[in-house]
Design a protein around this motif. Structure first.
Motif, PDB file in Angstrom:
ATOM      1  N   ARG A 142      -2.539  16.856 -13.726  1.00 40.33           N
ATOM      2  CA  ARG A 142      -1.879  15.541 -13.696  1.00 40.33           C
ATOM      3  C   ARG A 142      -1.563  15.119 -12.251  1.00 40.33           C
ATOM      4  O   ARG A 142      -1.764  13.989 -11.866  1.00 40.33           O
ATOM      5  CB  ARG A 142      -0.604  15.640 -14.546  1.00 40.33           C
ATOM      6  N   SER A 143      -1.076  16.101 -11.469  1.00 40.80           N
ATOM      7  CA  SER A 143      -0.749  15.799 -10.072  1.00 40.80           C
ATOM      8  C   SER A 143      -1.985  15.344  -9.305  1.00 40.80           C
ATOM      9  O   SER A 143      -1.927  14.374  -8.553  1.00 40.80           O
ATOM     10  CB  SER A 143      -0.189  17.038  -9.375  1.00 40.80           C
ATOM     11  N   VAL A 144      -3.085  16.051  -9.492  1.00 38.97           N
ATOM     12  CA  VAL A 144      -4.306  15.688  -8.776  1.00 38.97           C
ATOM     13  C   VAL A 144      -4.787  14.320  -9.261  1.00 38.97           C
ATOM     14  O   VAL A 144      -5.170  13.467  -8.469  1.00 38.97           O
ATOM     15  CB  VAL A 144      -5.393  16.769  -8.974  1.00 38.97           C
ATOM     16  N   LEU A 145      -4.721  14.098 -10.577  1.00 37.04           N
ATOM     17  CA  LEU A 145      -5.161  12.818 -11.132  1.00 37.04           C
ATOM     18  C   LEU A 145      -4.322  11.657 -10.611  1.00 37.04           C
ATOM     19  O   LEU A 145      -4.843  10.569 -10.364  1.00 37.04           O
ATOM     20  CB  LEU A 145      -5.111  12.855 -12.664  1.00 37.04           C
ATOM     21  N   ASP A 146      -3.018  11.897 -10.437  1.00 40.00           N
ATOM     22  CA  ASP A 146      -2.148  10.845  -9.891  1.00 40.00           C
ATOM     23  C   ASP A 146      -2.664  10.381  -8.537  1.00 40.00           C
ATOM     24  O   ASP A 146      -2.720   9.187  -8.254  1.00 40.00           O
ATOM     25  CB  ASP A 146      -0.704  11.363  -9.736  1.00 40.00           C
ATOM     26  N   PHE A 147      -3.035  11.348  -7.709  1.00 43.53           N
ATOM     27  CA  PHE A 147      -3.547  10.984  -6.380  1.00 43.53           C
ATOM     28  C   PHE A 147      -4.876  10.241  -6.496  1.00 43.53           C
ATOM     29  O   PHE A 147      -5.090   9.223  -5.846  1.00 43.53           O
ATOM     30  CB  PHE A 147      -3.721  12.240  -5.509  1.00 43.53           C
ATOM     31  N   LEU A 200     -11.368  16.470 -14.499  1.00 46.88           N
ATOM     32  CA  LEU A 200      -9.985  16.916 -14.678  1.00 46.88           C
ATOM     33  C   LEU A 200      -9.397  16.389 -15.985  1.00 46.88           C
ATOM     34  O   LEU A 200      -8.699  17.093 -16.701  1.00 46.88           O
ATOM     35  CB  LEU A 200      -9.125  16.417 -13.514  1.00 46.88           C
ATOM     36  N   ARG A 201      -9.699  15.135 -16.288  1.00 47.03           N
ATOM     37  CA  ARG A 201      -9.162  14.533 -17.500  1.00 47.03           C
ATOM     38  C   ARG A 201      -9.627  15.292 -18.740  1.00 47.03           C
ATOM     39  O   ARG A 201      -8.881  15.505 -19.682  1.00 47.03           O
ATOM     40  CB  ARG A 201      -9.606  13.069 -17.575  1.00 47.03           C
ATOM     41  N   ASN A 203       0.828  -1.215   0.000  1.00 45.38           N
ATOM     42  CA  ASN A 203       0.000   0.000   0.000  1.00 45.38           C
ATOM     43  C   ASN A 203       0.855   1.256   0.000  1.00 45.38           C
ATOM     44  O   ASN A 203       0.625   2.181  -0.768  1.00 45.38           O
ATOM     45  CB  ASN A 203      -0.870   0.043   1.268  1.00 45.38           C
ATOM     46  N   ALA A 204       1.835   1.275   0.901  1.00 40.57           N
ATOM     47  CA  ALA A 204       2.682   2.451   1.050  1.00 40.57           C
ATOM     48  C   ALA A 204       3.434   2.731  -0.250  1.00 40.57           C
ATOM     49  O   ALA A 204       3.548   3.872  -0.692  1.00 40.57           O
ATOM     50  CB  ALA A 204       3.647   2.259   2.205  1.00 40.57           C
ATOM     51  N   LEU A 205       3.920   1.661  -0.896  1.00 38.46           N
ATOM     52  CA  LEU A 205       4.650   1.822  -2.163  1.00 38.46           C
ATOM     53  C   LEU A 205       3.744   2.432  -3.233  1.00 38.46           C
ATOM     54  O   LEU A 205       4.094   3.406  -3.883  1.00 38.46           O
ATOM     55  CB  LEU A 205       5.126   0.456  -2.670  1.00 38.46           C
ATOM     56  N   ARG A 206       2.577   1.806  -3.415  1.00 36.67           N
ATOM     57  CA  ARG A 206       1.656   2.249  -4.469  1.00 36.67           C
ATOM     58  C   ARG A 206       1.268   3.702  -4.296  1.00 36.67           C
ATOM     59  O   ARG A 206       1.158   4.452  -5.241  1.00 36.67           O
ATOM     60  CB  ARG A 206       0.394   1.395  -4.440  1.00 36.67           C
ATOM     61  N   LYS A 207       1.053   4.107  -3.045  1.00 35.41           N
ATOM     62  CA  LYS A 207       0.507   5.427  -2.816  1.00 35.41           C
ATOM     63  C   LYS A 207       1.572   6.515  -2.808  1.00 35.41           C
ATOM     64  O   LYS A 207       1.256   7.690  -2.952  1.00 35.41           O
ATOM     65  CB  LYS A 207      -0.293   5.435  -1.511  1.00 35.41           C
ATOM     66  N   THR A 208       2.819   6.151  -2.614  1.00 32.47           N
ATOM     67  CA  THR A 208       3.841   7.204  -2.574  1.00 32.47           C
ATOM     68  C   THR A 208       4.708   7.230  -3.836  1.00 32.47           C
ATOM     69  O   THR A 208       5.353   8.226  -4.113  1.00 32.47           O
ATOM     70  CB  THR A 208       4.766   7.051  -1.352  1.00 32.47           C
TER      71      THR A 208
END
Lengths: 379, 392
Positions: A332-337, A277-278, A136-141
């Motif tokens: 893009r930054s918001v979409l990444d999250f 956003l997209r 989880n930590a990997l995927r989210k960061t």
């Protein structure tokens, strides 16, 4: 050396190994996979000198020994084999490696196993990390690790923070920061600490954990260890090692907004916000993806404009009747999250148009923390 | 111009236009939109090709025309649900306003920009587009036949790398048969089907370019006919253009110069061996072995004797990796041993159209052309794939 095994068993390991080797390497042996026949397993090792993966597959050993084989070839070839077919690999003197299945006999020139670099040995003492939490930590960061800075900047890695009762990761590329942590008991951890893991190791570790076989009803665990220069992760039969990054990670807590500073706090449906956003992002500048968020009159309006491509505006309804508030972000930054938040609702916290904003997941659960801080883009 | 339409209706027309308009220049991907009656007409142009299509709309508020960059519009519309209703309006000469579910977008349309290349009609944005007129003399061809002919010949059309002068196929429209033939100098595909007399008034042959073939294939794939009334394509020629028209779409292509070679002369007639093979056993083996061949030639050696076909490939390198692979499959052959080499890629491309699985390979001596055929084809169909051997 001579071994017999099922094509699928080797192929799944080759697919993981592909992420490690550097295709443009000038050292031929680094494009090879080292295969060693030992007891009842065929052991595989790949390395790019900084990062290495050791794994194995079940095999019937007819003659012990070792060889190196060009990984790309082996991978491309095994992809074309029926998964269940029984294959044998034999290495003879003169570096020739022969692959046989049924009537098919293929030879290719391998390399000398002695030329393969020595890989660091796993230290005796290992700590046990819960697999799900680490994954989880990997995927989210990993979304906010910079791809351009390389291993000498802290922006090119994720900081792993291990405490006796929690596991967390944090990363930043200077424009945004991701933080994820969960309460967990880390068995066998000698001391609390942090280490910075380079991007390439993060990406490959995520892949290794994604295919880890965890028996039903069990949590799954990853063995973790470090020595002076290296970090080790072992998941089942797979061992990933990487060089430690020497850069110092900044005091990230300072950029996290305080609860008291937040002036606007709104919840949004994730899918709705992402679709909006997209669409608007199509009309944002290609480099910055800058879009404007406007909160006004019961809606969040997202707008973008460029001279060449035109202008676009879309809105998401929200309960807001305060003063008109406008701030620019990278879509893009918001979409990444939004892509990694794994929640159907997200919370946006704003202070003022010059300060960082925070995206988080409401009702995440006891002991879990997922925060995403983004810098505004000035118009 | 102002109208309401479904997203999907526009997306399908824009997708057809996407392959035609050029990518290389800015402003080269403009598509011309015009209200014609109660539908929306799309006109797009690339080097040597023009496509005009229409799509039904929900409601026309006012008529008019505008040219917009098609890739941006397509990428945008694809982000909406297919059945969403959208409004599109030309606000003034330069802007297309697109309104959908809680979104509003303005895309600059480049007014006055010429879309025309080579064709007589110059299409100016904002101006009513002149009619693309099919010549009076037309012929009706069955759409499914033309589609089959295209898929059986398109892969052996010469490309830039093949150093062959004709980058197109010969379309054959004769009174008793219709089909296509293509070659790149190393292989040749010929597809012909008998037709009942009366469909075609006179024998016609013409060259049709690779890009026009690709586009025509995509148009025909969307042509829906029924058993009672199979879909038909109108076909016409003038001195410099070829025209294909389906109910909603018309494709105009410039005619290619050059003369297609006398293909009947290269058809091999005598063979030493005829092998009946099956794609399912043959293709995976060839694909694996060819991985070990020289990238450029994809040369694979075939040794056929004693009921066995052995495929073999190798790469010699100075200090590069030396590769070698061999694999064999059983064949029904008991004659003299045969050794011959072929480009594996050419054979694998043939495999893609061999949908039934069974195919036949006729081999002559190692220096003369081989012939591949599909035995279980529709009655009246003649399909032949001629393959030059390579030295191994």
């Amino acid at each position: 050396m001579e071994v017999k095994f099922r094509a699928q068993d080797l192929f799944s390991e080759l697919a993981l190994a592909q992420g490690i080797t550097d295709r443009k390497t000038t050292i031929p042996v680094l494009g090879h996979v080292l295969i060693e026949a030992d007891e009842d397993r065929l052991k595989l090792s790949v390395s790019d000198l900084d990062l290495s993966l050791r794994t194995s597959c079940q095999a019937e050993i007819l003659a012990a020994g070792s060889a190196t084989v060009p990984l790309q070839w082996l991978h491309d070839y095994f992809r074309l084999l029926p998964p269940e077919s029984e294959v044998s690999i034999a290495a003879s003197a003169g570096d020739t490696v022969e692959v046989t299945l049924g009537s098919a006999r293929s030879r290719l020139r391998g390399g000398d196993a002695k030329k393969f670099p020595d890989l660091p040995a796993l230290p005796q003492d290992t700590a046990s990390l819960p697999l799900g939490t680490l994954a989880n930590a990997l995927r989210k960061t990993m979304i906010s690790v910079s791809a351009d800075t390389g291993p000498y900047s802290y922006q090119g890695g994720c900081l792993l923070m291990l405490a006796h009762n929690s596991l967390g990761m944090v990363s930043t590329d200077g424009h945004r920061l991701s933080l994820y942590s969960e309460q967990a008991s880390l068995v066998g951890l000698p001391e609390e600490g942090r280490c910075l893991i380079p991007r390439k190791a993060i990406v490959n570790l995520e892949k290794v954990l994604a295919v880890a076989a965890v028996p039903d009803g069990e949590e799954g665990a990853v063995d973790f260890a470090q020595d002076g220069n290296h970090i080790f992760f072992r998941s089942g039969r797979r061992l990933l090692t990487c060089q430690k990054m020497t850069a110092a990670f900044p005091e990230y807590a300072r950029v996290l907004p305080e609860q008291s500073e937040i002036s606007i706090l709104r919840e949004f449906p994730t899918d709705d916000l992402a679709a909006t956003l997209r669409r608007v992002d199509q009309f944002a500048p290609q480099e910055s993806h800058a879009v404007q968020f406007v909160l006004d009159d019961g809606e969040l309006r997202v707008t973008a404009k460029t001279a060449l491509s035109g202008e676009s505006e879309a809105s998401v309804p929200t309960e807001y009747d305060g003063k008109r508030f406008q701030v620019g972000f990278s879509a893009r930054s918001v979409l990444d999250f939004l892509g990694v938040c794994e929640s159907d609702k997200v919370t946006l916290a704003l202070k003022d148009p010059e300060s960082v904003a925070e995206l988080s997941v409401p009702g995440l659960g006891e002991g879990k923390q997922h925060r995403y801080v983004i810098m505004p883009i000035r118009q | 111009m102002e109208l309401t339409a479904r997203v999907q209706a526009l997306v399908s027309e824009l997708q057809l236009a996407e392959a035609i308009v050029e990518r290389d220049q800015p402003r080269s991907d403009l598509i011309h939109l015009e209200v014609v009656g109660d539908s929306l007409q799309f006109t797009s142009q690339g080097h040597s090709l023009l496509l005009r299509t229409t799509c039904p709309v929900v409601k026309v508020v006012s008529g008019g025309a505008i040219a917009v960059p098609m890739r941006r519009l397509l990428a945008y519309l694809q982000l909406f649900p297919a059945d969403a209703e959208m409004e599109i309006a030309a606000t003034d000469k330069d802007m297309a306003k697109v309104t959908l579910v809680r979104s509003e977008t303005r895309i600059p349309g480049l007014a006055g920009e010429s879309l025309g290349v080579g064709l007589e009609s110059r299409l100016d944005a904002g101006q009513p587009t002149p009619a693309v007129s099919m010549p009076e003399e037309r012929m009706e061809l069955p759409a499914d036949l033309l589609l089959e002919a295209l898929s059986h010949t398109i892969f052996s059309v010469a490309d830039e790398q093949s150093h062959y002068t004709i980058e197109g196929a010969q379309l054959i429209v004769h009174r008793d048969k219709i089909g296509m033939v293509s070659t790149d100098g190393h292989r040749l595909s010929l597809y012909l089907r008998e037709v009942s007399t009366g469909t075609v008034r006179e024998d016609v042959q013409c060259l049709i370019g690779r890009k026009a073939m690709t586009e025509l294939k995509r148009i025909l794939e969307q042509c829906e006919g029924s058993d009672d009334e199979p879909a038909r394509v109108e076909f016409a020629l003038d001195e410099s253009h070829i025209y294909f028209q389906t109910p909603r779409r018309i494709l105009v292509s410039q005619r290619l110069g050059g003369r297609f070679p006398e293909y009947n002369r290269v058809m091999p007639k005598e063979f030493n061996a005829t092998l009946d093979l099956d794609k399912e056993t043959f293709a995976p083996v060839l694909r694996r072995v060819s991985l070990f061949s020289e990238r450029r030639s994809s040369a694979v050696r075939f040794d056929i004797e004693n009921g066995e076909m052995k495929m073999q490939a190798q790469v010699f390198g100075d200090d590069a990796d030396m590769l070698h692979s061999e694999e064999s499959i059983p064949v029904d052959y008991a004659g003299d041993p045969i050794r011959v080499g072929f480009n594996a890629r050419y054979i694998l491309e043939f495999m893609q159209i061999c949908t039934g699985g069974a195919f036949r390979l006729h081999i002559g001596d190692p220096r003369s052309a081989a012939l591949m055929e599909i035995p279980d084809k529709a009655p009246g169909t003649d399909y032949r794939y001629v393959l030059m051997p390579i030295r191994v």
